[in-house]
Scaffold this active site. Structure first.
Site, PDB file in Angstrom:
ATOM      1  N   ARG A  24       0.827  -1.205   0.000  1.00 32.42           N
ATOM      2  CA  ARG A  24       0.000   0.000   0.000  1.00 32.42           C
ATOM      3  C   ARG A  24       0.862   1.257   0.000  1.00 32.42           C
ATOM      4  O   ARG A  24       1.716   1.421   0.872  1.00 32.42           O
ATOM      5  CB  ARG A  24      -0.918   0.030   1.222  1.00 32.42           C
ATOM      6  CG  ARG A  24      -1.992  -1.045   1.203  1.00 32.42           C
ATOM      7  CD  ARG A  24      -2.764  -1.079   2.508  1.00 32.42           C
ATOM      8  NE  ARG A  24      -3.491  -2.339   2.656  1.00 32.42           N
ATOM      9  CZ  ARG A  24      -4.814  -2.456   2.512  1.00 32.42           C
ATOM     10  NH1 ARG A  24      -5.550  -1.414   2.258  1.00 32.42           N
ATOM     11  NH2 ARG A  24      -5.388  -3.642   2.654  1.00 32.42           N
ATOM     12  N   SER A 140     -22.760 -13.811  10.506  1.00 29.38           N
ATOM     13  CA  SER A 140     -22.092 -12.675   9.910  1.00 29.38           C
ATOM     14  C   SER A 140     -22.023 -12.830   8.393  1.00 29.38           C
ATOM     15  O   SER A 140     -21.616 -13.881   7.890  1.00 29.38           O
ATOM     16  CB  SER A 140     -20.678 -12.592  10.524  1.00 29.38           C
ATOM     17  OG  SER A 140     -19.947 -11.528  10.002  1.00 29.38           O
ATOM     18  N   SER A 192     -19.602  -1.367   0.457  1.00 26.80           N
ATOM     19  CA  SER A 192     -18.925  -0.274  -0.242  1.00 26.80           C
ATOM     20  C   SER A 192     -17.938  -0.726  -1.299  1.00 26.80           C
ATOM     21  O   SER A 192     -17.448   0.092  -2.057  1.00 26.80           O
ATOM     22  CB  SER A 192     -18.210   0.606   0.760  1.00 26.80           C
ATOM     23  OG  SER A 192     -17.045  -0.049   1.201  1.00 26.80           O
ATOM     24  N   HIS A 220     -21.965   3.278   5.055  1.00 23.46           N
ATOM     25  CA  HIS A 220     -21.931   3.850   3.702  1.00 23.46           C
ATOM     26  C   HIS A 220     -23.302   4.326   3.241  1.00 23.46           C
ATOM     27  O   HIS A 220     -23.539   4.501   2.048  1.00 23.46           O
ATOM     28  CB  HIS A 220     -21.338   2.849   2.712  1.00 23.46           C
ATOM     29  CG  HIS A 220     -19.878   2.672   2.927  1.00 23.46           C
ATOM     30  ND1 HIS A 220     -18.937   3.558   2.434  1.00 23.46           N
ATOM     31  CD2 HIS A 220     -19.189   1.773   3.667  1.00 23.46           C
ATOM     32  CE1 HIS A 220     -17.740   3.179   2.819  1.00 23.46           C
ATOM     33  NE2 HIS A 220     -17.858   2.107   3.581  1.00 23.46           N
ATOM     34  N   THR A 248     -21.201   5.919  10.981  1.00 22.36           N
ATOM     35  CA  THR A 248     -19.984   6.713  11.151  1.00 22.36           C
ATOM     36  C   THR A 248     -20.293   8.194  10.963  1.00 22.36           C
ATOM     37  O   THR A 248     -21.245   8.554  10.275  1.00 22.36           O
ATOM     38  CB  THR A 248     -18.896   6.299  10.141  1.00 22.36           C
ATOM     39  OG1 THR A 248     -17.693   7.012  10.456  1.00 22.36           O
ATOM     40  CG2 THR A 248     -19.285   6.619   8.713  1.00 22.36           C
ATOM     41  N   LYS A 251     -17.793   9.660   7.127  1.00 26.75           N
ATOM     42  CA  LYS A 251     -17.960   9.535   5.680  1.00 26.75           C
ATOM     43  C   LYS A 251     -18.898  10.647   5.200  1.00 26.75           C
ATOM     44  O   LYS A 251     -18.471  11.785   5.113  1.00 26.75           O
ATOM     45  CB  LYS A 251     -18.326   8.103   5.338  1.00 26.75           C
ATOM     46  CG  LYS A 251     -17.097   7.205   5.631  1.00 26.75           C
ATOM     47  CD  LYS A 251     -17.244   5.724   5.483  1.00 26.75           C
ATOM     48  CE  LYS A 251     -15.937   5.041   5.927  1.00 26.75           C
ATOM     49  NZ  LYS A 251     -16.007   3.593   5.984  1.00 26.75           N
ATOM     50  N   THR A 280     -11.267   4.865  26.795  1.00 29.60           N
ATOM     51  CA  THR A 280     -10.569   5.712  25.827  1.00 29.60           C
ATOM     52  C   THR A 280     -11.106   7.133  25.934  1.00 29.60           C
ATOM     53  O   THR A 280     -12.253   7.360  26.326  1.00 29.60           O
ATOM     54  CB  THR A 280     -10.734   5.151  24.392  1.00 29.60           C
ATOM     55  OG1 THR A 280      -9.796   5.803  23.539  1.00 29.60           O
ATOM     56  CG2 THR A 280     -12.127   5.362  23.842  1.00 29.60           C
ATOM     57  N   THR A 366      -8.768  -6.437   1.027  1.00 27.42           N
ATOM     58  CA  THR A 366      -9.998  -5.643   1.065  1.00 27.42           C
ATOM     59  C   THR A 366     -11.083  -6.315   0.216  1.00 27.42           C
ATOM     60  O   THR A 366     -12.258  -6.325   0.589  1.00 27.42           O
ATOM     61  CB  THR A 366      -9.721  -4.211   0.568  1.00 27.42           C
ATOM     62  OG1 THR A 366      -8.614  -3.694   1.317  1.00 27.42           O
ATOM     63  CG2 THR A 366     -10.909  -3.305   0.767  1.00 27.42           C
TER      64      THR A 366
HETATM   65  C1  LIG Z   1     -15.296   2.746   7.022  1.00 26.85           C
HETATM   66  C2  LIG Z   1     -16.123   1.645   7.580  1.00 26.85           C
HETATM   67  C3  LIG Z   1     -16.247   1.463   8.962  1.00 26.85           C
HETATM   68  C4  LIG Z   1     -15.388   2.203   9.918  1.00 26.85           C
HETATM   69  O1  LIG Z   1     -15.810   3.515  10.072  1.00 26.85           O
HETATM   70  P1  LIG Z   1     -14.733   4.597  10.566  1.00 26.85           P
HETATM   71  O2  LIG Z   1     -15.559   5.664  11.161  1.00 26.85           O
HETATM   72  O3  LIG Z   1     -13.953   5.000   9.372  1.00 26.85           O
HETATM   73  O4  LIG Z   1     -13.866   3.910  11.578  1.00 26.85           O
HETATM   74  C5  LIG Z   1     -17.148   0.547   9.430  1.00 26.85           C
HETATM   75  N1  LIG Z   1     -17.899  -0.199   8.598  1.00 26.85           N
HETATM   76  C6  LIG Z   1     -17.780  -0.087   7.264  1.00 26.85           C
HETATM   77  C7  LIG Z   1     -18.633  -0.928   6.392  1.00 26.85           C
HETATM   78  C8  LIG Z   1     -16.883   0.826   6.710  1.00 26.85           C
HETATM   79  O5  LIG Z   1     -16.733   0.911   5.391  1.00 26.85           O
END
Ligand SMILES: *Cc1c(COP(=O)(O)O)cnc(C)c1O
Length: 408
Positions: A24, A140, A192, A220, A248, A251, A280, A366
């Site tokens: 990468r 899953s 995604s 996504h 999230t 994104k 955390t 990936t």
């Molecule tokens: C990007 C992603 C995550 C993680 O989200 P982040 O906020 O970037 O840590 C979780 N699930 C899927 C399907 C993703 O594509």
């Protein structure tokens, strides 16, 4: 082992990736407010050049939205840079609480819990729920994101993998499990890498029939689908049928952070038991305020969503007309098949060097080997001309490198 042997081990591990063409290489970008998807690329040789990003997850450009920036700046000035602690010890900020209420409302749930990232949210929530329900079994989807796989692992519960979006296979597995056992079905809405979408209602039907809990990753989809950006479950009017919805803020919402939404009882349970939530430091107040503004904005504005769908449809149409092998996406994601890691990297390099088009190659792990691809994420800021120029560049690259025109 001797000290040099450790270093030799590390070097060899990386060399394998290089030989396979899967090493990468990160493109160092200098993003410029107001110019997305344009950005400056800092080349390894020190030169800087303008490129158009075609693989950003800042799907709607919200990271540069005026109101989002204002919220971040004013909070930064008013409250400082950091939260000052974990949520439990001195770090719970009023913006965290407001944001959680906004997210719960977004998904029509009683409560939501903010986490450091979407990855952490999946790891924490699946880990806590699957780990503490006695003798639970996790079902899953085979294409689930690495963070859900991490959550399943963290739970140490038994797991079964069902074939991607395959309702019949899922039912077969459910049928064979003792009805008394707790079961968690973990899946995504928009996948995604392929751009396909799970049959959420059918999965909920099975969950009802076999007494399973449903856990849906809408990472996504949040901000982008549904009348208020509540995701595909909102669009399909099945939000109330999904037990836990994870999303999230990084994104479509353009900031950083993740969350899970559900009943008061479930969220309180996760809050009280999930190690990677408890131990955390809480997200910075400025980031929580920025995310809150983005969520609120996209709840009442459908313009960005509509423009994204329009540009995605246009790109798909042009790619089809150019006879390039696109995967049959039903979402805003536009993946084009290459089928080999080294060639995928070569295509990506050529687009960047010769055309100023930045699209990261997507290779194993990936996606499965043999399905390596370029994956485009058109958004409202990719204008028609950029799309036109992208397709012309792709034609050139496909011809020059003699890339496959067929999906196999
Ligand atoms: C990007 C992603 C995550 C993680 O989200 P982040 O906020 O970037 O840590 C979780 N699930 C899927 C399907 C993703 O594509």
């Amino acid at each position: 082992m001797r000290r040099e042997e450790y270093q030799a081990f590390f070097k060899e591990g990386v060399q394998t990736l290089k030989t396979e063409g899967r090493y990468r290489v990160f493109a160092a970008l200098e993003r410029q407010t107001g110019k997305h998807p344009r950005a400056l690329w800092h080349r390894p040789d020190g030169n800087v050049r303008e490129v158009i990003s075609w693989c950003s997850n800042d799907y709607l450009g919200m990271s540069q939205h005026r109101a989002v920036l204002d919220a971040a700046k004013s909070t930064l000035d008013a409250e400082g840079a950091g939260a000052g602690g974990t949520r439990n010890i001195a770090g719970c900020n009023h913006f965290h609480v407001e944001l959680e209420a906004e997210l719960a409302d977004l998904h029509g749930k009683e409560a939501a819990l903010l986490m450091t990232s979407g990855y952490v949210a999946n790891e924490a929530a699946l880990g806590a729920v699957g780990g503490m329900l006695p003798n639970a079994i996790m079902l899953s989807d085979e294409l689930n994101h690495a963070s859900m796989i991490a959550g399943v692992r963290a739970s140490r519960a038994e797991k079964q993998i069902f074939r991607h979006n395959d309702i019949a296979h899922l039912e077969e597995l459910l049928q064979a499990i003792d009805p008394a056992r707790p079961k968690i079905i973990a899946f995504e809405s928009v996948y995604s890498m392929d751009g396909d979408i799970a049959p959420i209602a059918e999965i909920c039907d099975l969950a009802d029939k076999y007494g399973a809990l449903t856990y849906l990753d809408e990472v996504h989809a949040v901000g982008m689908y549904g009348p208020r950006g509540g995701g595909v479950a909102e669009r399909d009017e099945v939000m109330d049928r999904v037990d836990l919805i994870e999303g999230t803020l990084a994104k479509a919402f353009g900031v950083v952070g993740g969350y899970v939404a559900g009943t008061d009882a479930a969220i309180d349970f996760i809050r009280s038991n999930a190690s990677s939530f408890i131990f955390t430091t809480a997200p910075a107040p400025a980031l929580a305020a920025a995310a809150l503004t983005a969520v609120r904005h996209l709840k009442q504005s459908g313009q960005e969503r509509a423009a994204q769908q329009r540009q995605a449809a246009l790109l798909k149409e042009k790619v089809a007309a150019a006879n390039l092998p696109q995967l049959p996406s039903v979402s805003h994601i536009v993946p084009i098949h290459v089928g080999d890691a080294a060639t995928c990297k070569q295509a990506s390099d050529m687009l960047l060097e010769d055309f100023g088009i930045y699209v990261q190659p997507i290779n194993y792990p990936t996606v499965p080997r043999g399905t390596e691809r370029l994956r485009f994420t058109p958004g409202p800021m990719h204008d028609d001309r950029m799309i036109e120029e992208l397709v012309t560049a792709l034609q050139h690259v496909w011809t020059t490198l003699n890339l496959p025109r067929e999906l196999n």
